[in-house]
Write a protein that holds these residues in place. Structure first.
Motif, short mmCIF file in Angstrom:
data_model
loop_
_atom_site.label_atom_id
_atom_site.label_comp_id
_atom_site.label_asym_id
_atom_site.label_seq_id
_atom_site.Cartn_x
_atom_site.Cartn_y
_atom_site.Cartn_z
N HIS A 54 0.86 -1.18 0.00
CA HIS A 54 0.00 0.00 0.00
C HIS A 54 0.89 1.23 0.00
CE1 HIS A 54 -2.62 -3.19 1.39
NE2 HIS A 54 -3.56 -2.51 0.78
N LEU A 55 0.61 2.14 -0.93
CA LEU A 55 1.40 3.35 -1.08
C LEU A 55 0.56 4.57 -0.82
CD1 LEU A 55 3.17 2.69 -4.49
CD2 LEU A 55 4.15 2.42 -2.23
N GLU A 56 1.17 5.55 -0.20
CA GLU A 56 0.52 6.85 -0.10
C GLU A 56 0.63 7.50 -1.47
OE1 GLU A 56 0.68 10.80 2.71
OE2 GLU A 56 1.83 9.03 3.26
N PHE A 57 -0.50 7.88 -2.04
CA PHE A 57 -0.53 8.43 -3.38
C PHE A 57 -1.72 9.36 -3.50
CE2 PHE A 57 -1.64 7.94 -7.99
CZ PHE A 57 -0.49 8.49 -8.50
N ASP A 58 -1.48 10.56 -4.00
CA ASP A 58 -2.54 11.57 -4.09
C ASP A 58 -3.24 11.58 -5.44
OD1 ASP A 58 -2.08 12.45 -1.49
OD2 ASP A 58 -0.51 13.82 -2.16
N GLY A 59 -2.91 10.63 -6.31
CA GLY A 59 -3.49 10.61 -7.64
C GLY A 59 -2.58 11.32 -8.61
N GLY A 60 -2.76 11.01 -9.87
CA GLY A 60 -1.94 11.60 -10.93
C GLY A 60 -1.96 10.67 -12.12
N THR A 61 -0.78 10.38 -12.66
CA THR A 61 -0.68 9.48 -13.80
C THR A 61 -0.16 8.12 -13.33
OG1 THR A 61 1.60 10.08 -14.30
CG2 THR A 61 -0.15 11.41 -15.36
N VAL A 62 -0.27 7.15 -14.22
CA VAL A 62 0.28 5.83 -13.92
C VAL A 62 1.79 5.95 -13.69
CG1 VAL A 62 0.69 3.53 -14.88
CG2 VAL A 62 -1.55 4.61 -15.16
N ARG A 63 2.46 6.76 -14.49
CA ARG A 63 3.91 6.96 -14.30
C ARG A 63 4.21 7.49 -12.90
NH1 ARG A 63 9.15 7.61 -16.86
NH2 ARG A 63 10.41 8.02 -15.04
N GLU A 64 3.42 8.42 -12.42
CA GLU A 64 3.63 8.97 -11.07
C GLU A 64 3.39 7.90 -10.00
OE1 GLU A 64 2.60 13.64 -11.98
OE2 GLU A 64 0.94 12.25 -11.56
N ALA A 65 2.45 7.00 -10.24
CA ALA A 65 2.21 5.90 -9.31
C ALA A 65 3.41 4.96 -9.28
CB ALA A 65 0.94 5.15 -9.68
N ILE A 66 3.97 4.67 -10.46
CA ILE A 66 5.16 3.81 -10.54
C ILE A 66 6.35 4.50 -9.87
CG2 ILE A 66 6.81 2.69 -12.11
CD1 ILE A 66 4.02 1.36 -11.89
N ASP A 67 6.48 5.80 -10.07
CA ASP A 67 7.54 6.55 -9.40
C ASP A 67 7.39 6.48 -7.88
OD1 ASP A 67 8.69 7.23 -11.84
OD2 ASP A 67 7.80 9.25 -11.88
N ALA A 68 6.15 6.54 -7.39
CA ALA A 68 5.90 6.43 -5.95
C ALA A 68 6.29 5.04 -5.44
CB ALA A 68 4.44 6.73 -5.64
N LEU A 69 6.01 4.02 -6.24
CA LEU A 69 6.40 2.65 -5.87
C LEU A 69 7.93 2.55 -5.76
CD1 LEU A 69 5.60 -0.39 -5.46
CD2 LEU A 69 5.92 -0.63 -7.94
N VAL A 70 8.64 3.09 -6.74
CA VAL A 70 10.11 3.04 -6.73
C VAL A 70 10.69 3.88 -5.60
CG1 VAL A 70 12.17 3.66 -8.06
CG2 VAL A 70 10.31 2.42 -9.16
N GLU A 71 10.05 5.00 -5.30
CA GLU A 71 10.53 5.84 -4.19
C GLU A 71 10.41 5.07 -2.87
OE1 GLU A 71 9.22 9.90 -1.90
OE2 GLU A 71 9.02 9.85 -4.08
N ARG A 72 9.32 4.37 -2.69
CA ARG A 72 9.09 3.60 -1.45
C ARG A 72 9.92 2.32 -1.42
NH1 ARG A 72 8.81 1.55 2.80
NH2 ARG A 72 6.98 1.00 4.01
N TYR A 73 10.10 1.69 -2.59
CA TYR A 73 10.84 0.43 -2.71
C TYR A 73 11.92 0.57 -3.78
CZ TYR A 73 6.82 -1.28 -0.14
OH TYR A 73 5.84 -1.45 0.81
#
Length: 121
Positions: A54-73
């Motif tokens: 589970h990632l904290e994510f404020d919404g955006g694009t799929v690329r931003e979601a993947i970037d959030a995943l990489v930032e966390r992991y």
């Protein structure tokens, strides 16, 4: 939100107590916290420590979601991006069960699936 409460009950209680206007109902917590459910496949599981995170994510694009995943992991990065920093062509992402491109919108409360780049010889 139940997953957060179940995995970290003490932290969850502290978060609720420290909100400026604590919610009266558990369902109101979503007004304060946005977590995206991410299901990962293949070698990404070793990078994230499990099939679902589970990632904290404020919404955006799929690329931003993947970037959030990489930032966390950070260990997920080589499975998703090439040496040039661009996403690998064979990476596949779904948003709420539908195939998605990196520039597609991705809501904060989406469930995404991430299939890493395929390697072979």
């Amino acid at each position: 939100m139940n997953c957060l409460r179940a995995e970290y009950p003490a932290t969850f209680a502290v978060v609720l107590r420290n909100l400026p206007n604590p919610p009266h109902e558990l369902s109101d917590v979503n007004d304060y916290l946005s977590f995206m459910e991410v299901t990962v496949y293949g070698p990404l599981r070793a990078a994230t420590g499990g099939k679902q995170v589970h990632l904290e994510f404020d919404g955006g694009t799929v690329r931003e979601a993947i970037d959030a995943l990489v930032e966390r992991y950070p260990r997920a990065k080589p499975h998703l991006f090439g040496d040039d920093g661009r996403p690998e062509a064979s990476v596949r992402v779904s948003v709420d069960g539908e195939s998605a491109e990196l520039e597609d919108p991705c809501p904060a409360d989406a469930s995404i699936g991430v299939h890493p780049a395929m390697r072979g010889g």
